[in-house]
Design an enzyme around this catalytic site. Structure first.
Site, PDB file in Angstrom:
ATOM      1  N   THR A   4       0.847  -1.190   0.000  1.00 44.49           N
ATOM      2  CA  THR A   4       0.000   0.000   0.000  1.00 44.49           C
ATOM      3  C   THR A   4       0.882   1.239   0.000  1.00 44.49           C
ATOM      4  OG1 THR A   4      -1.650  -1.125   1.294  1.00 44.49           O
ATOM      5  CG2 THR A   4      -1.572   1.244   1.569  1.00 44.49           C
ATOM      6  N   ARG A  42     -12.992  -8.824  -0.396  1.00 43.43           N
ATOM      7  CA  ARG A  42     -12.196  -8.603   0.822  1.00 43.43           C
ATOM      8  C   ARG A  42     -11.766  -7.124   0.898  1.00 43.43           C
ATOM      9  NH1 ARG A  42      -6.833  -6.452   1.837  1.00 43.43           N
ATOM     10  NH2 ARG A  42      -6.026  -7.411   3.713  1.00 43.43           N
ATOM     11  N   GLY A  63      -9.439  -4.465   3.225  1.00 46.77           N
ATOM     12  CA  GLY A  63      -8.390  -4.450   4.250  1.00 46.77           C
ATOM     13  C   GLY A  63      -8.499  -3.273   5.187  1.00 46.77           C
ATOM     14  N   ASP A  64      -7.376  -2.944   5.816  1.00 48.30           N
ATOM     15  CA  ASP A  64      -7.322  -1.857   6.797  1.00 48.30           C
ATOM     16  C   ASP A  64      -7.380  -0.479   6.147  1.00 48.30           C
ATOM     17  OD1 ASP A  64      -4.701  -2.750   5.742  1.00 48.30           O
ATOM     18  OD2 ASP A  64      -4.039  -0.897   6.704  1.00 48.30           O
ATOM     19  N   THR A  82       0.841   0.226   6.773  1.00 47.25           N
ATOM     20  CA  THR A  82       0.886  -0.762   5.690  1.00 47.25           C
ATOM     21  C   THR A  82       1.191  -2.132   6.284  1.00 47.25           C
ATOM     22  OG1 THR A  82       2.119  -1.457   3.709  1.00 47.25           O
ATOM     23  CG2 THR A  82       3.306  -0.077   5.257  1.00 47.25           C
ATOM     24  N   GLY A  83       0.815  -3.181   5.568  1.00 44.12           N
ATOM     25  CA  GLY A  83       1.054  -4.534   6.071  1.00 44.12           C
ATOM     26  C   GLY A  83      -0.178  -5.391   5.872  1.00 44.12           C
ATOM     27  N   GLY A 118      -3.555  -6.401   6.282  1.00 38.65           N
ATOM     28  CA  GLY A 118      -4.681  -5.635   6.797  1.00 38.65           C
ATOM     29  C   GLY A 118      -5.383  -6.288   7.966  1.00 38.65           C
TER      30      GLY A 118
HETATM   31  N1  ASP Z   1      -2.668  -3.121   4.159  1.00 35.48           N
HETATM   32  C1  ASP Z   1      -2.986  -3.538   2.819  1.00 35.48           C
HETATM   33  C2  ASP Z   1      -4.150  -4.484   2.851  1.00 35.48           C
HETATM   34  O1  ASP Z   1      -4.214  -5.332   3.721  1.00 35.48           O
HETATM   35  C3  ASP Z   1      -1.835  -4.188   2.113  1.00 35.48           C
HETATM   36  C4  ASP Z   1      -0.510  -3.514   2.275  1.00 35.48           C
HETATM   37  O2  ASP Z   1      -0.307  -2.626   3.068  1.00 35.48           O
HETATM   38  O3  ASP Z   1       0.425  -3.906   1.577  1.00 35.48           O
HETATM   39  O4  ASP Z   1      -4.987  -4.403   1.987  1.00 35.48           O
END
Ligand code: ASP
Length: 299
Positions: free
Chosen positions: A163, A191, A193-194, A214-215, A217
């Site tokens: 992200t 789906r 995410g966060d 980021t990460g 979610g």
């Molecule tokens: N946080 C994002 C998600 O889960 C993915 C990412 O940060 O790479 O959609």
């Protein structure tokens, strides 16, 4: 003395391969530069974070806008978010496919609707009403995203997909946070995410500062990571954003075993911090304090 202005951006956290490092440095560096230019001209933090994220949405190596990750059915479903710190109003979109700049649609949701989050077909309809150009989904799909999709499909592994995010402080003492993502590669259709959820992907509050994460979610949501980082600063008045970022990542790891996270944090003095427990995270910042300008970044 001129009031401080400051911006920090990230291009995502994860297993960034050596050959992609330069792309991350360029993508985040240019985005920080573009946002900073607006801040120097006296534009708002909202405009600066939008501009920074738009620049990354146009940059194919990063997972947002063109180059977004693909879901299980090989379609794009992007999420984006923008929040202003003065009145805590935010706007977000989820599961959109046919526009290049979901962050700008999130901004319109914030500014021109009473809602905070619009998903799917409704969001695309809103984009049409607001005059966004509706693209063919294929125009956003890159060779690289297809390769990523193939790889994950074969291995069936969960993969963090980078992200992008930006937080800024303007000369009027207002902060903002923005994010945009294609989400996790090979995610289940539908789906979310966060990224578009208040306090998870991002948060901005003029009495504390702003953050963008980021990460994976599902882990970030469990600990409401952006709000958690800012709450540390709210409780301990002079806590450096670097410390707040680290505390949030520590909590992610300790509480839910979240291992691929990253976050950028800023306070109302324009001080910046970042932390990640993923192997790498691309980030860049530019701060002006008085007549001095500080720049930095890394992957
Ligand atoms: N946080 C994002 C998600 O889960 C993915 C990412 O940060 O790479 O959609």
């Amino acid at each position: 003395m001129k009031p401080p202005v400051s911006i920090i951006v990230h291009g995502g956290a994860g297993k960034i391969p050596d050959k992609a490092v330069e792309d991350y440095i360029n993508g985040t560096g240019i985005a920080a530069q573009k946002g900073f230019k607006l801040l120097k001209q006296g534009k708002s933090a909202v405009e600066a974070v939008e501009e920074a994220v738009r620049s990354m949405e146009e940059f194919p190596p990063l997972n947002c806008g063109v180059g977004s990750s693909l879901n299980r059915q090989r379609h794009i479903e992007m999420d984006a978010f923008l929040m202003r710190g003065n009145d805590l109003k935010s706007g977000a979109v989820a599961g959109v496919a046919r526009i290049l700049h979901p962050v700008s649609l999130a901004k319109r949701v914030m500014e021109d609707t009473p809602y905070l989050l619009i998903a799917g077909k409704g969001a695309e309809e809103l984009a049409r009403e607001f005059g966004f150009e509706l693209l063919d989904e294929n125009e956003l799909i890159t060779e690289d995203a297809l390769r990523r999709w193939e790889r994950v499909r074969k291995k069936m592994e969960r993969q963090v997909s980078d992200t992008v995010g930006a937080v800024a402080l303007d000369r009027y003492g207002n902060c903002a946070s923005a994010l945009s993502t294609g989400g996790m590669t090979y995610k289940l259709p539908g789906r979310i995410g966060d990224t578009p959820l208040v306090g998870c992907g991002g948060y901005a509050n003029d009495i504390v500062g702003a953050a963008a994460a980021t990460g994976i979610g599902e882990d970030l949501m469990k600990v409401v990571i952006s709000k958690t980082a800012l709450d540390h600063m709210k409780r301990r008045k002079d806590l450096h954003p670097k410390k707040a970022a680290q505390l949030a990542i520590d909590y992610l790891e300790e509480r839910v075993n979240g291992r691929e996270g990253g976050i950028i944090v800023m306070d109302m003095k324009g001080r910046v911090g970042w932390a990640f427990n993923a192997p790498r995270m691309g980030y860049a910042f530019i701060r002006r304090v008085g007549s001095r300008t500080f720049r930095g970044g890394g992957v």
